[in-house]
Design a protein around this motif. Structure first.
Motif, PDB file in Angstrom:
ATOM      1  N   ILE A 219      92.078  27.198 -64.722  1.00 44.79           N
ATOM      2  CA  ILE A 219      93.104  26.266 -64.252  1.00 44.79           C
ATOM      3  C   ILE A 219      93.634  25.520 -65.467  1.00 44.79           C
ATOM      4  O   ILE A 219      92.969  24.629 -66.004  1.00 44.79           O
ATOM      5  CB  ILE A 219      92.541  25.300 -63.195  1.00 44.79           C
ATOM      6  CG1 ILE A 219      92.156  26.087 -61.940  1.00 44.79           C
ATOM      7  CG2 ILE A 219      93.545  24.210 -62.858  1.00 44.79           C
ATOM      8  CD1 ILE A 219      91.615  25.233 -60.810  1.00 44.79           C
ATOM      9  N   VAL A 220      94.807  25.902 -65.913  1.00 49.36           N
ATOM     10  CA  VAL A 220      95.388  25.367 -67.142  1.00 49.36           C
ATOM     11  C   VAL A 220      96.420  24.312 -66.766  1.00 49.36           C
ATOM     12  O   VAL A 220      97.551  24.626 -66.389  1.00 49.36           O
ATOM     13  CB  VAL A 220      96.014  26.489 -67.985  1.00 49.36           C
ATOM     14  CG1 VAL A 220      96.555  25.935 -69.304  1.00 49.36           C
ATOM     15  CG2 VAL A 220      94.988  27.586 -68.248  1.00 49.36           C
ATOM     16  N   ASP A 221      96.004  23.059 -66.869  1.00 46.82           N
ATOM     17  CA  ASP A 221      96.835  21.918 -66.487  1.00 46.82           C
ATOM     18  C   ASP A 221      97.301  21.213 -67.750  1.00 46.82           C
ATOM     19  O   ASP A 221      96.509  20.565 -68.439  1.00 46.82           O
ATOM     20  CB  ASP A 221      96.003  20.966 -65.611  1.00 46.82           C
ATOM     21  CG  ASP A 221      96.832  19.864 -64.986  1.00 46.82           C
ATOM     22  OD1 ASP A 221      97.903  19.542 -65.534  1.00 46.82           O
ATOM     23  OD2 ASP A 221      96.389  19.305 -63.965  1.00 46.82           O
ATOM     24  N   PRO A 222      98.587  21.332 -68.107  1.00 48.65           N
ATOM     25  CA  PRO A 222      99.054  20.718 -69.355  1.00 48.65           C
ATOM     26  C   PRO A 222      98.902  19.212 -69.393  1.00 48.65           C
ATOM     27  O   PRO A 222      98.924  18.619 -70.478  1.00 48.65           O
ATOM     28  CB  PRO A 222     100.524  21.135 -69.434  1.00 48.65           C
ATOM     29  CG  PRO A 222     100.902  21.499 -68.033  1.00 48.65           C
ATOM     30  CD  PRO A 222      99.656  22.040 -67.405  1.00 48.65           C
ATOM     31  N   LEU A 223      98.718  18.571 -68.243  1.00 46.50           N
ATOM     32  CA  LEU A 223      98.501  17.119 -68.261  1.00 46.50           C
ATOM     33  C   LEU A 223      97.228  16.753 -69.004  1.00 46.50           C
ATOM     34  O   LEU A 223      97.110  15.664 -69.562  1.00 46.50           O
ATOM     35  CB  LEU A 223      98.445  16.574 -66.829  1.00 46.50           C
ATOM     36  CG  LEU A 223      99.730  16.667 -66.008  1.00 46.50           C
ATOM     37  CD1 LEU A 223      99.534  15.994 -64.658  1.00 46.50           C
ATOM     38  CD2 LEU A 223     100.903  16.045 -66.746  1.00 46.50           C
ATOM     39  N   HIS A 224      96.260  17.677 -69.033  1.00 40.23           N
ATOM     40  CA  HIS A 224      94.999  17.362 -69.715  1.00 40.23           C
ATOM     41  C   HIS A 224      95.166  17.319 -71.228  1.00 40.23           C
ATOM     42  O   HIS A 224      94.408  16.638 -71.920  1.00 40.23           O
ATOM     43  CB  HIS A 224      93.920  18.378 -69.335  1.00 40.23           C
ATOM     44  CG  HIS A 224      93.562  18.341 -67.880  1.00 40.23           C
ATOM     45  ND1 HIS A 224      93.677  17.194 -67.119  1.00 40.23           N
ATOM     46  CD2 HIS A 224      93.111  19.306 -67.037  1.00 40.23           C
ATOM     47  CE1 HIS A 224      93.314  17.459 -65.874  1.00 40.23           C
ATOM     48  NE2 HIS A 224      92.957  18.723 -65.803  1.00 40.23           N
TER      49      HIS A 224
END
Length: 495
Positions: A219-224
């Motif tokens: 799960i690649v969430d750019p917010l992280h």
């Protein structure tokens, strides 16, 4: 027959247009099936985790676990991340969807065999049906190992560790699903079947490499990436403060707007090194030995036409967005793109492999004496993985270029160098200078001497590199201990 002749003609045309250097000229021939008498391999496989990418996509993880029918989830992270937004977001989603879980937050930054064993012991205490890793490569790799050995409770720790340090046995039993939520843009561990650790007895890193341990879902969430742990960003000397704005207010909790926002140029550099090493690795059909059984085909197989696409694209993204991400704190597009570039590079090197930069990095990290990476909230000396890899990159690519100069020139051009008047024999020097300039601009430490090593340490570094055959044998250029000595010497000072 006309159709067959047409295909043969097209393949021969492709061969003529391909790189002609000895390391990457994939000569077309009509294979008649598996030949047990071959010395080198004749096939490659592509394996990668499913990837889900999108801003705020972390909130879906609870639904994923519910859809899997998970009854008892093991969530792994480290002490620092356990207090930060990425873990908070995951836990909130688990609670909202009624998922039962237990947290292991004692993952060691730059894990060792001892820290792996502690996580494995935790995993064996209960019957977990799904694993979740929230963090960088250290966390994801530790979770892979915990899942593996919990599902093989009778295995000795060295059974699955890469030969010659371990026994390198193939993994035949099924593992539990593992969902990886990367919080850094660099390692690509969410896509690969590799788990790296520091084997304390030898003062060198090794690992476990098998497609069986790759995550089920990344799960690649750019917010992280907007709030990478400060210890990661500070390592390369950059801290960026994100201001309040409408976009951030819509997506993040209010309290996060008061926290420092950071970006790590070193993560971009490790992404580029992954891409460069996999793109210049020994081709799959020159790797030996040819496996007698498909299960024996290694995860790191050598460069191949499919991994080349991912590696080359990752380099292009790094070249386009890295400086934007560093210089403009509000450039969400650039930072999100860098997170995705890590995935691209991960798919490339997760199948093609890496070579000398990584092989030499393991003793650099394993023999650390007193160097404490700035901003890392740890109680032990540490040379972070990304730093240990990039410090040798100028010397390595100057050395390997003679075997595939076209690829080295292409990489230098992608990274911004003018190659119009460059001769093939100068490809390595040009790429080395290009990388050295990147390191200098990003204020990376000035060579091995800056992290505590002297010329007297080089014999130990060479000895620590020799067992890393899983990666060093993928170098397009064969090398001796004397060659390794020269490469370490050339890496003591960079500027």
């Amino acid at each position: 027959m006309a159709g067959r002749d047409r295909i043969v003609h097209l393949l021969r045309q492709l061969e003529k247009a391909a790189c002609r250097c000895p390391a990457h000229s994939h000569t077309f021939h009509q294979a008649s099936g598996h030949d047990c008498g071959r010395k080198t391999d004749y096939a490659f496989e592509m394996a990668s985790s499913n990837i889900r990418y999108g801003e705020g996509v972390t909130r879906e993880i609870g639904m994923d676990l519910q859809n899997m029918g998970a009854h008892n989830v093991c969530l792994m992270t480290d002490n620092n991340l356990s207090q930060l937004y990425p873990v908070e977001a995951v836990l909130e989603s688990l609670v909202q969807n009624g998922v039962n879980y237990k947290v292991y937050d004692n993952v060691r930054v730059e894990p060792t065999d001892s820290s792996f064993k502690e996580a494995i012991a935790f995993a064996k205490k209960e019957t977990f049906d799904v694993y979740v890793a929230v963090g960088g490569g250290s966390v994801i790799d530790t979770c892979k190992a915990a899942n593996l050995y919990a599902c093989h409770p009778d295995a000795d720790f060295l059974d699955f560790v890469n030969a010659p340090i371990g026994k390198g046995k193939p993994i035949t039993g099924a593992l539990k699903p593992l969902i990886a939520v990367p919080t850094t843009a660099g390692t690509g561990s969410e896509t690969t079947g590799v788990a790296i650790f520091d084997f304390e007895k030898l003062k060198a890193k090794t690992g476990i490499a098998s497609r069986a341990i790759k995550p089920t879902l990344g799960i690649v969430d750019p917010l992280h990436t907007l709030h990478m742990p400060e210890r990661v960003a500070a390592n390369s000397g950059f801290d960026v403060l994100w201001p309040k704005n409408t976009f951030i207010n819509m997506l993040l909790p209010t309290d996060m707007l008061q926290r420092p926002w950071t970006f790590s140029p070193l993560c971009a550099l490790i992404t580029s090194s992954h891409a460069l090493e996999s793109y210049t690795a020994l081709p799959y059909n020159m790797r030996s030995p040819c496996p007698p059984n498909p299960i024996d085909r290694p995860a790191y197989q050598g460069s191949n036409p499919i991994s080349d696409v991912w590696s080359r694209h990752a380099l292009n993204v790094v070249a386009k967005y890295m400086k934007r991400a560093v210089n403009n704190a509000e450039d969400v597009k650039a930072r999100s793109s860098m997170h995705l570039a890590s995935v691209f590079a991960g798919i490339g090197f997760g199948n093609a492999g890496v070579h000398l930069c990584h092989g030499m990095s393991y003793p650099i990290a394993g023999n650390v004496k007193t160097y404490m990476a700035k901003g890392y909230n740890v109680d032990h000396p540490v040379v972070p993985h990304g730093l240990s890899v990039v410090l040798t990159s100028p010397a390595v690519f100057a050395f390997t270029a003679s075997m595939c100069p076209e690829r080295h020139l292409e990489a230098a051009e992608i990274l911004g160098a003018d190659v119009s008047n460059t001769k093939r024999e100068d490809a390595g020097l040009l790429l080395a200078d290009t990388l050295r300039q990147f390191l200098y601009d990003l204020k990376v430490e000035d060579g091995l001497s800056a992290v505590g090593y002297t010329k007297d340490d080089i014999p130990d570094l060479v000895r620590g590199t020799i067992p890393q055959e899983r990666v060093t044998k993928l170098s397009p250029r064969e090398h001796t201990e004397e060659d390794l000595t020269h490469l370490f010497e050339a890496s003591l000072k960079l500027y």
